[in-house]
Write a protein that holds these residues in place. Sequence first.
Motif, short mmCIF file in Angstrom:
data_model
loop_
_atom_site.label_atom_id
_atom_site.label_comp_id
_atom_site.label_asym_id
_atom_site.label_seq_id
_atom_site.Cartn_x
_atom_site.Cartn_y
_atom_site.Cartn_z
N TYR A 58 45.70 -31.10 9.83
CA TYR A 58 46.31 -32.17 9.05
C TYR A 58 45.49 -32.57 7.83
O TYR A 58 46.01 -33.15 6.89
CB TYR A 58 46.57 -33.38 9.95
CG TYR A 58 47.67 -33.10 10.95
CD1 TYR A 58 48.97 -32.85 10.53
CD2 TYR A 58 47.40 -33.05 12.31
CE1 TYR A 58 49.98 -32.57 11.43
CE2 TYR A 58 48.40 -32.78 13.22
CZ TYR A 58 49.69 -32.53 12.78
OH TYR A 58 50.68 -32.25 13.67
N ARG A 59 44.20 -32.26 7.86
CA ARG A 59 43.38 -32.51 6.67
C ARG A 59 43.80 -31.57 5.53
O ARG A 59 43.86 -31.98 4.37
CB ARG A 59 41.90 -32.33 7.01
CG ARG A 59 40.96 -32.79 5.91
CD ARG A 59 39.56 -33.09 6.45
NE ARG A 59 39.02 -31.97 7.22
CZ ARG A 59 38.77 -32.02 8.52
NH1 ARG A 59 39.05 -33.12 9.22
NH2 ARG A 59 38.26 -30.98 9.15
N HIS A 60 44.11 -30.35 5.87
CA HIS A 60 44.54 -29.39 4.85
C HIS A 60 46.04 -29.52 4.54
O HIS A 60 46.45 -29.34 3.39
CB HIS A 60 44.26 -27.96 5.32
CG HIS A 60 42.81 -27.59 5.29
ND1 HIS A 60 42.14 -27.27 4.14
CD2 HIS A 60 41.89 -27.49 6.30
CE1 HIS A 60 40.88 -26.98 4.41
NE2 HIS A 60 40.70 -27.10 5.72
N PHE A 61 46.83 -29.80 5.56
CA PHE A 61 48.29 -29.84 5.41
C PHE A 61 48.83 -31.11 6.07
O PHE A 61 49.13 -31.10 7.27
CB PHE A 61 48.93 -28.59 6.02
CG PHE A 61 48.39 -27.30 5.45
CD1 PHE A 61 48.76 -26.90 4.17
CD2 PHE A 61 47.51 -26.51 6.17
CE1 PHE A 61 48.27 -25.71 3.63
CE2 PHE A 61 47.01 -25.34 5.64
CZ PHE A 61 47.39 -24.93 4.36
N PRO A 62 48.92 -32.20 5.32
CA PRO A 62 49.30 -33.48 5.92
C PRO A 62 50.70 -33.49 6.53
O PRO A 62 50.98 -34.30 7.41
CB PRO A 62 49.23 -34.47 4.74
CG PRO A 62 48.42 -33.78 3.70
CD PRO A 62 48.60 -32.32 3.89
N THR A 63 51.60 -32.63 6.05
CA THR A 63 52.96 -32.56 6.58
C THR A 63 53.34 -31.11 6.85
O THR A 63 52.73 -30.18 6.31
CB THR A 63 53.98 -33.15 5.60
OG1 THR A 63 54.03 -32.31 4.43
CG2 THR A 63 53.60 -34.57 5.18
N ARG A 64 54.36 -30.95 7.66
CA ARG A 64 54.88 -29.61 7.93
C ARG A 64 55.34 -28.95 6.63
O ARG A 64 55.16 -27.75 6.41
CB ARG A 64 56.04 -29.68 8.93
CG ARG A 64 56.60 -28.33 9.33
CD ARG A 64 57.76 -28.49 10.31
NE ARG A 64 57.33 -29.11 11.55
CZ ARG A 64 56.88 -28.44 12.60
NH1 ARG A 64 56.79 -27.12 12.56
NH2 ARG A 64 56.51 -29.06 13.69
N ALA A 65 55.94 -29.75 5.74
CA ALA A 65 56.46 -29.19 4.49
C ALA A 65 55.36 -28.58 3.64
O ALA A 65 55.55 -27.53 3.03
CB ALA A 65 57.20 -30.27 3.70
N THR A 66 54.18 -29.22 3.58
CA THR A 66 53.10 -28.66 2.76
C THR A 66 52.59 -27.34 3.35
O THR A 66 52.22 -26.42 2.62
CB THR A 66 51.94 -29.65 2.63
OG1 THR A 66 51.45 -30.03 3.94
CG2 THR A 66 52.37 -30.90 1.88
N LEU A 67 52.59 -27.24 4.68
CA LEU A 67 52.17 -26.00 5.32
C LEU A 67 53.20 -24.90 5.08
O LEU A 67 52.85 -23.76 4.73
CB LEU A 67 51.99 -26.23 6.82
CG LEU A 67 51.62 -25.00 7.67
CD1 LEU A 67 50.32 -24.37 7.17
CD2 LEU A 67 51.50 -25.39 9.14
N VAL A 68 54.47 -25.22 5.23
CA VAL A 68 55.53 -24.24 4.99
C VAL A 68 55.47 -23.72 3.56
O VAL A 68 55.60 -22.52 3.30
CB VAL A 68 56.91 -24.87 5.30
CG1 VAL A 68 58.04 -23.98 4.78
CG2 VAL A 68 57.07 -25.09 6.79
N ASP A 69 55.25 -24.61 2.61
CA ASP A 69 55.18 -24.21 1.21
C ASP A 69 54.03 -23.24 0.98
O ASP A 69 54.18 -22.23 0.28
CB ASP A 69 55.02 -25.44 0.32
CG ASP A 69 55.21 -25.11 -1.15
OD1 ASP A 69 56.37 -24.96 -1.58
OD2 ASP A 69 54.20 -25.01 -1.88
N ALA A 70 52.87 -23.52 1.58
CA ALA A 70 51.71 -22.65 1.41
C ALA A 70 51.96 -21.27 2.02
O ALA A 70 51.54 -20.25 1.47
CB ALA A 70 50.48 -23.29 2.04
N VAL A 71 52.65 -21.24 3.16
CA VAL A 71 52.88 -19.96 3.86
C VAL A 71 53.87 -19.08 3.11
O VAL A 71 53.67 -17.87 2.98
CB VAL A 71 53.39 -20.24 5.30
CG1 VAL A 71 53.87 -18.95 5.95
CG2 VAL A 71 52.29 -20.87 6.13
N PHE A 72 54.94 -19.68 2.58
CA PHE A 72 56.05 -18.89 2.07
C PHE A 72 56.18 -18.87 0.55
O PHE A 72 57.12 -18.27 0.03
CB PHE A 72 57.37 -19.38 2.68
CG PHE A 72 57.46 -19.16 4.16
CD1 PHE A 72 57.71 -17.90 4.67
CD2 PHE A 72 57.27 -20.21 5.04
CE1 PHE A 72 57.80 -17.69 6.04
CE2 PHE A 72 57.35 -20.01 6.41
CZ PHE A 72 57.61 -18.74 6.91
#
Length: 242
Positions: A58-72
């Motif tokens: 959560y420090r790197h990706f506060p929300t699921r959306a920010t993680l999804v954006d980084a992955v895809f």
Amino acid sequence: MTVGEGPETPAPPRLRRDARRNRERLVEAAHAVFAEQGLEAPLDVIARRAGVGNATLYRHFPTRATLVDAVFRDQLTGTMEAGERARRAPDAWAGLAGYLDAVFATLAADRGTNDLMTTRLPDVETLGAVHAHNRETVDVLLERARAQGSVRADVTTEDLLFTLAALGRAVPPLAVAAGPDAWRRPLALFLEGLRGPAHEPRPLPGRPLDEEELGQVLGEMGPHRAGPTDGSTGGAVADGET
């Protein structure tokens, strides 16, 4: 510390390298988990697979959306590039068919990509741009294809986007039941239905599903789809939980 020595200080470069590596591990793990389980996969599963704690995720990706954006992000921008190439095709029908082939190849790559492109997920920055670009590409190609007489006159952009989204959701279970390229036959059938009256129908690629395979596909598309396979017992972790 001996006399004359200054106070010891941490080594920021190493910390920055560690943080960068943790981020890379999280993105790699998320891609693998999303590919297996879809975008609703629990975030704590991703943290465990990356070998870090929830707090680090959560420090790197506060929300699921920010993680999804980084992955895809790279995969999604590749779809936009395919749209640009399709718009430049002299033959609008060839451009449209080639573009949809590229889109469906992306949908077949993994469940995460399929979930992302066939549904609406708010707050994913790159996804909004891709949806807008996709709609514009379809608009441009349909208008040109109608003018060239290669697409029936009553087909709208909404007709095409709705049907593609519905068909796209079937791609992963089709792959399980009948092989990774099984989507090519229903896509070809759909494209044949778009053609103008002067078009001579062509044979469909691949083979039709049998009764058992159809039942398997419909089962996979329903609410009883297999859940996580790595020991997780719950649904998706809510964004912001630790």
